[in-house]
Design a protein around this motif. Sequence first.
Motif, PDB file in Angstrom:
ATOM      1  N   TYR A  13       0.835  -1.201   0.000  1.00 47.39           N
ATOM      2  CA  TYR A  13       0.000   0.000   0.000  1.00 47.39           C
ATOM      3  C   TYR A  13       0.870   1.251   0.000  1.00 47.39           C
ATOM      4  CZ  TYR A  13      -3.543   3.430   1.204  1.00 47.39           C
ATOM      5  OH  TYR A  13      -4.378   4.522   1.172  1.00 47.39           O
ATOM      6  N   ALA A  14       0.506   2.214  -0.856  1.00 46.22           N
ATOM      7  CA  ALA A  14       1.146   3.523  -0.876  1.00 46.22           C
ATOM      8  C   ALA A  14       0.072   4.582  -0.663  1.00 46.22           C
ATOM      9  CB  ALA A  14       1.863   3.758  -2.198  1.00 46.22           C
ATOM     10  N   TYR A  15       0.373   5.554   0.179  1.00 42.58           N
ATOM     11  CA  TYR A  15      -0.553   6.655   0.417  1.00 42.58           C
ATOM     12  C   TYR A  15      -0.560   7.601  -0.780  1.00 42.58           C
ATOM     13  CZ  TYR A  15      -1.331   5.212   5.216  1.00 42.58           C
ATOM     14  OH  TYR A  15      -1.717   4.500   6.334  1.00 42.58           O
ATOM     15  N   PRO A  16      -1.600   8.434  -0.891  1.00 43.12           N
ATOM     16  CA  PRO A  16      -1.693   9.333  -2.057  1.00 43.12           C
ATOM     17  C   PRO A  16      -0.486  10.243  -2.248  1.00 43.12           C
ATOM     18  CG  PRO A  16      -3.808   9.233  -0.929  1.00 43.12           C
ATOM     19  CD  PRO A  16      -2.829   8.469  -0.072  1.00 43.12           C
ATOM     20  N   ASP A  17       0.234  10.555  -1.148  1.00 39.34           N
ATOM     21  CA  ASP A  17       1.420  11.410  -1.295  1.00 39.34           C
ATOM     22  C   ASP A  17       2.636  10.655  -1.817  1.00 39.34           C
ATOM     23  OD1 ASP A  17       2.220   9.884   0.859  1.00 39.34           O
ATOM     24  OD2 ASP A  17       2.452  11.551   2.260  1.00 39.34           O
ATOM     25  N   GLY A  18       2.441   9.341  -2.067  1.00 40.35           N
ATOM     26  CA  GLY A  18       3.515   8.529  -2.611  1.00 40.35           C
ATOM     27  C   GLY A  18       4.282   7.722  -1.589  1.00 40.35           C
ATOM     28  N   HIS A  19       4.035   7.960  -0.310  1.00 40.05           N
ATOM     29  CA  HIS A  19       4.740   7.197   0.724  1.00 40.05           C
ATOM     30  C   HIS A  19       4.298   5.741   0.703  1.00 40.05           C
ATOM     31  CE1 HIS A  19       6.405   5.868   4.485  1.00 40.05           C
ATOM     32  NE2 HIS A  19       5.204   5.617   4.984  1.00 40.05           N
ATOM     33  N   LEU A  22       3.491  -0.236   3.061  1.00 37.04           N
ATOM     34  CA  LEU A  22       3.580  -1.690   3.168  1.00 37.04           C
ATOM     35  C   LEU A  22       4.169  -2.255   1.893  1.00 37.04           C
ATOM     36  CD1 LEU A  22       0.070  -2.514   4.730  1.00 37.04           C
ATOM     37  CD2 LEU A  22       2.267  -2.335   5.939  1.00 37.04           C
ATOM     38  N   PHE A  23       5.023  -3.286   2.058  1.00 40.90           N
ATOM     39  CA  PHE A  23       5.706  -3.906   0.932  1.00 40.90           C
ATOM     40  C   PHE A  23       5.492  -5.419   0.977  1.00 40.90           C
ATOM     41  CE2 PHE A  23       7.986  -0.038   1.919  1.00 40.90           C
ATOM     42  CZ  PHE A  23       8.352   0.509   0.696  1.00 40.90           C
ATOM     43  N   ALA A  43       6.352   1.974  11.360  1.00 40.80           N
ATOM     44  CA  ALA A  43       6.656   0.664  10.770  1.00 40.80           C
ATOM     45  C   ALA A  43       5.586   0.206   9.788  1.00 40.80           C
ATOM     46  CB  ALA A  43       6.821  -0.377  11.870  1.00 40.80           C
ATOM     47  N   GLY A  44       4.352   0.737   9.924  1.00 40.26           N
ATOM     48  CA  GLY A  44       3.259   0.306   9.065  1.00 40.26           C
ATOM     49  C   GLY A  44       2.168  -0.446   9.808  1.00 40.26           C
ATOM     50  N   THR A  47      -1.327   1.116   9.331  1.00 43.12           N
ATOM     51  CA  THR A  47      -1.739   0.911   7.938  1.00 43.12           C
ATOM     52  C   THR A  47      -2.210  -0.516   7.724  1.00 43.12           C
ATOM     53  OG1 THR A  47      -0.132   2.575   7.198  1.00 43.12           O
ATOM     54  CG2 THR A  47      -0.995   1.058   5.533  1.00 43.12           C
ATOM     55  N   LEU A  48      -1.490  -1.478   8.277  1.00 43.07           N
ATOM     56  CA  LEU A  48      -1.896  -2.874   8.154  1.00 43.07           C
ATOM     57  C   LEU A  48      -3.253  -3.095   8.810  1.00 43.07           C
ATOM     58  CD1 LEU A  48      -1.472  -5.846   7.479  1.00 43.07           C
ATOM     59  CD2 LEU A  48      -0.033  -6.046   9.523  1.00 43.07           C
ATOM     60  N   VAL A  49      -3.436  -2.593  10.030  1.00 42.11           N
ATOM     61  CA  VAL A  49      -4.704  -2.773  10.741  1.00 42.11           C
ATOM     62  C   VAL A  49      -5.859  -2.170   9.950  1.00 42.11           C
ATOM     63  CG1 VAL A  49      -5.997  -2.014  12.783  1.00 42.11           C
ATOM     64  CG2 VAL A  49      -3.715  -3.015  13.031  1.00 42.11           C
ATOM     65  N   HIS A  50      -5.631  -1.039   9.314  1.00 43.41           N
ATOM     66  CA  HIS A  50      -6.708  -0.376   8.556  1.00 43.41           C
ATOM     67  C   HIS A  50      -7.121  -1.151   7.310  1.00 43.41           C
ATOM     68  CE1 HIS A  50      -6.087   3.915  10.413  1.00 43.41           C
ATOM     69  NE2 HIS A  50      -6.609   3.035  11.247  1.00 43.41           N
TER      70      HIS A  50
END
Length: 257
Positions: A13-19, A22-23, A43-44, A47-50
């Motif tokens: 997953y990459a956020y809209p700002d490009g960050h 998750l890989f 660490a992510g 993001t993983l939980v979401h």
Amino acid sequence: MTTPVLDVRGLAYAYPDGHQALFGVDLHVHRGERVALLGPNGAGKTTLVHHLNGILEAGAGTVAVSGLPVTKRHLLEIRRRVGVVFQDPDDQLFMGSVRADVAFGPANLGLRGAELDARVQHALELVGMAAFADRPPHHLSFGQRRRVAVATVLAMEPEILVLDEPSSNLDPASRRELADILRSLDVTVLMVTHDLPYALELCERSVVLHDGTIVADGATDEILADAELMRAHRLELPFGFDPAAVAAARRAGGAVR
């Protein structure tokens, strides 16, 4: 091997700002497991939980709960199956009474009358808060509000209970009481925490996430005793805490507190 209750495969997953957060994460949790998700800030973990209940949609890879894909089509059922308890209980408690807060989710599923009342009563009993059913949540202590927040999720009868920093801001007695409650629950648990002794107390298995990838997955006591792994991924135990000694005491029947 049975189908994992939580099955994450190749999640990126990459956020809209490009960050890129998750890989290619792979994570498989089976029914009844209690797993700690560890890692430094950034660490992510969040993001993983979401991704587990569809707050975020995978850029690549898949997430499934008991075989049901986490997609927009299945969001209502996924959010019943995956209950998330946020770090701040006030994010979940917004009704005029404890009873109304715990009833809110099941009522939205269509439960009414005696069935709804029984569901609410059972959830409150599980967390030891049945006597407070008619109290306004803002009159409760922080620890009591956190237990009510857990009850709001349990009332949905989830398959997976996801806890975000469950021990944060709790006094020692409230911390212990919550641990006793969590141990008693017949539900799969994924616990995001920086509280490494709490992870050891409650979760036999831990997963370490760092820079959007899983770098370790194994027995919690072995991970916490690996000084090189801990140092490399910015995980620090409290001064004087010996995970090997605590694990040995547990195996010998000693109490972990």
